[in-house]
Design an enzyme around this catalytic site. Structure first.
Site, PDB file in Angstrom:
ATOM      1  N   LYS A 181       0.562  -1.333  -0.098  1.00  0.00           N
ATOM      2  CA  LYS A 181      -0.152   0.165   0.121  1.00  0.00           C
ATOM      3  C   LYS A 181       1.015   0.996   0.509  1.00  0.00           C
ATOM      4  O   LYS A 181       1.440   1.244   0.106  1.00  0.00           O
ATOM      5  CB  LYS A 181      -0.822  -0.581   1.270  1.00  0.00           C
ATOM      6  CG  LYS A 181      -2.254  -1.186   1.133  1.00  0.00           C
ATOM      7  CD  LYS A 181      -3.503  -0.383   1.595  1.00  0.00           C
ATOM      8  CE  LYS A 181      -4.276  -1.867   1.202  1.00  0.00           C
ATOM      9  NZ  LYS A 181      -5.251  -2.491   1.865  1.00  0.00           N
ATOM     10  N   ARG A 198      -3.373  -9.604   5.368  1.00  0.00           N
ATOM     11  CA  ARG A 198      -3.918 -10.406   3.898  1.00  0.00           C
ATOM     12  C   ARG A 198      -2.630  -9.525   3.417  1.00  0.00           C
ATOM     13  O   ARG A 198      -2.709  -8.204   3.399  1.00  0.00           O
ATOM     14  CB  ARG A 198      -5.582  -9.206   3.896  1.00  0.00           C
ATOM     15  CG  ARG A 198      -6.284  -9.192   2.550  1.00  0.00           C
ATOM     16  CD  ARG A 198      -6.773  -8.556   2.313  1.00  0.00           C
ATOM     17  NE  ARG A 198      -7.578  -8.362   1.117  1.00  0.00           N
ATOM     18  CZ  ARG A 198      -6.778  -8.022   0.229  1.00  0.00           C
ATOM     19  NH1 ARG A 198      -6.159  -7.073  -0.132  1.00  0.00           N
ATOM     20  NH2 ARG A 198      -7.951  -8.033  -1.076  1.00  0.00           N
TER      21      ARG A 198
HETATM   22  N1  HH2 Z   1      -7.822  -3.587   0.864  1.00  0.00           N
HETATM   23  C1  HH2 Z   1      -7.920  -4.333  -0.101  1.00  0.00           C
HETATM   24  C2  HH2 Z   1      -8.987  -4.701  -1.212  1.00  0.00           C
HETATM   25  N2  HH2 Z   1      -9.873  -5.595   0.341  1.00  0.00           N
HETATM   26  N3  HH2 Z   1     -10.138  -6.287   2.119  1.00  0.00           N
HETATM   27  C3  HH2 Z   1      -9.999  -5.979   3.974  1.00  0.00           C
HETATM   28  N4  HH2 Z   1     -10.304  -6.211   4.985  1.00  0.00           N
HETATM   29  N5  HH2 Z   1      -8.563  -5.503   3.705  1.00  0.00           N
HETATM   30  C4  HH2 Z   1      -7.760  -4.703   3.383  1.00  0.00           C
HETATM   31  O1  HH2 Z   1      -6.939  -3.424   3.367  1.00  0.00           O
HETATM   32  C5  HH2 Z   1      -8.090  -4.232   1.493  1.00  0.00           C
HETATM   33  C6  HH2 Z   1      -9.480  -5.439   1.701  1.00  0.00           C
HETATM   34  C7  HH2 Z   1      -6.726  -2.986  -1.515  1.00  0.00           C
HETATM   35  O2  HH2 Z   1      -6.037  -4.277  -2.226  1.00  0.00           O
HETATM   36  P1  HH2 Z   1      -6.039  -5.170  -3.277  1.00  0.00           P
HETATM   37  O3  HH2 Z   1      -6.828  -5.832  -3.427  1.00  0.00           O
HETATM   38  O4  HH2 Z   1      -4.520  -5.667  -3.305  1.00  0.00           O
HETATM   39  O5  HH2 Z   1      -6.103  -3.945  -3.894  1.00  0.00           O
HETATM   40  P2  HH2 Z   1      -7.395  -3.852  -5.377  1.00  0.00           P
HETATM   41  O6  HH2 Z   1      -8.378  -2.941  -4.063  1.00  0.00           O
HETATM   42  O7  HH2 Z   1      -7.059  -2.539  -6.346  1.00  0.00           O
HETATM   43  O8  HH2 Z   1      -8.137  -4.534  -6.015  1.00  0.00           O
END
Ligand code: HH2
Length: 276
Positions: free
Chosen positions: A222, A256
Site C-alpha cells: 500500500k 492479508r
Molecule cells: N485492501 C484492499 C482490498 N480489500 N479487504 C480488507 N479486509 N482489508 C484490506 O486492507 C483490503 C481489502 C486493497 O488491496 P488490493 O486487493 O491489493 O487492491 P484492489 O482493491 O485495487 O484490488
C-alpha cells in the site's frame, strides 16, 4: 480465540496469512495479472502451496479512484474462481460489497465474506445473516473508493476507527450473526493518509484492546509503504513483509498479503524467535 467460517473453524492461536487473489483488470498492484478464471485459479494453487492459510478472491478494485463494476460483471469474474478454489482445502473468502455476489458465492459454499464496506450496502447484512456459519470481515472505510481520500480527516483516528468497528459489529450481531463469525479490520489506506495508517499500526494494541473480536490487517504494497521507502508498487515486498510482522507483533490475528511465501517465511522466523 477462533474465527468460525462456513466449513472451517480457524484457530487464531497463531497468526494466519490470507493470500490475495484479484480477478480484476485494474487492481492497484496486480491488476490484469489474473484476469481469467484459469490464471486466477493457478494463482490460488500457488498461494496455497506457498503456505496461505486462507484465500481472498475479489472482482472489484477498491484502489483510490477506482470505478465499481456491475454486479453481473463482478459475478462473472469471481464465481468461477471461487468454485475452483473451494477444492483447495483452505477457507475461501470473497472480497465483495455486492449482496448478489455474496448470495451466489455463499450458495456455492464460500466460507467468508470480506466486505470493505462492512455490509452497509442494502441487502448485504441479510445475505450474510442468512447463512448459519459463514465468516465475515467488517472493514472501516469512509465514503466510496472514488472519493474516500477527501474524507481522510480525523481528530483521533484510532478512537474513531474503534468506535465504528465496535458499533458495526454490534449491528451485525443484532441481525443474527454470531460474534465468533466476525473479524474486524481498520482498513489501511481507505479514507486515510499515511499518518493515519501509521497511527493505526503504532497504536494497534490499543485498537485491539477496544474491540471484542480479532483484527485482520492489510498493509500489502500500500501507498504508505511507498511513502516510507520511496519504492514503486512492484518493489514493496520487503516493506510489506515488515509491515505484516509489525501488525502481528501488535496483535493482528490475520494478515492479508500478496506475497505469501515471503510473509510465511518471515512469520516462521519471528515465531521461532519467540514472537508473540
Ligand atoms: N485492501 C484492499 C482490498 N480489500 N479487504 C480488507 N479486509 N482489508 C484490506 O486492507 C483490503 C481489502 C486493497 O488491496 P488490493 O486487493 O491489493 O487492491 P484492489 O482493491 O485495487 O484490488
Amino acid at each position: 480465540m477462533h474465527w468460525q467460517t462456513a466449513r472451517f473453524r480457524i484457530d487464531l492461536g497463531r497468526p494466519r496469512v490470507m493470500g490475495i487473489v484479484n480477478v480484476t483488470p485494474d487492481s492497484f498492484s496486480d491488476g490484469g495479472r489474473h484476469a481469467t478464471a484459469d490464471s486466477a485459479l493457478a494463482h490460488c494453487r500457488r498461494l496455497v502451496d506457498e503456505g496461505a492459510d486462507l484465500l481472498d478472491i475479489g472482482g472489484e478494485s477498491t484502489r483510490p479512484g477506482a470505478a465499481a463494476p456491475s454486479a453481473t460483471e463482478e459475478m462473472a469474474r469471481v464465481l468461477p474462481v471461487v468454485e475452483g478454489a473451494l477444492g483447495l482445502g483452505v477457507p475461501i473468502s470473497v472480497d465483495t460489497s455486492e449482496p448478489a455476489v455474496m448470495r451466489a458465492a455463499l450458495a456455492l459454499g464460500a466460507d467468508i465474506v470480506n466486505d470493505v464496506r462492512a455490509l452497509r450496502r442494502a441487502g448485504a447484512l441479510e445475505a450474510v445473516a442468512a447463512h448459519p456459519a459463514a465468516g465475515v470481515c467488517l472493514m472501516h472505510m469512509r465514503g466510496e473508493p472514488a472519493t474516500m481520500q477527501g474524507e481522510a480527516e480525523y481528530a483521533d483516528v484510532v478512537a474513531e476507527v474503534a468506535t465504528f468497528l465496535a458499533q458495526r459489529a454490534e449491528q451485525v450481531m443484532a441481525a443474527g450473526v454470531a460474534a465468533e463469525r466476525i473479524m474486524l479490520d481498520p482498513g489501511i489506506g481507505f479514507a486515510k493518509r499515511p499518518e493515519h495508517n501509521l497511527a493505526l499500526l503504532r497504536r494497534q494494541r490499543e485498537l485491539v484492546g477496544r474491540l471484542s473480536r480479532p483484527l485482520l490487517v492489510g498493509w500489502s504494497r500500500k501507498g504508505t509503504l511507498g511513502v516510507l521507502t520511496g519504492r514503486a508498487i512492484a518493489d514493496r515486498q520487503a516493506a510489506s513483509v515488515a509491515a505484516a510482522l509489525a501488525a502481528v507483533h501488535h496483535g493482528a490475528a490475520v494478515v492479508r498479503v500478496h506475497d505469501v511465501a515471503a510473509t510465511v517465511d518471515a512469520l516462521k522466523v519471528w515465531l521461532a524467535a519467540g514472537g508473540d
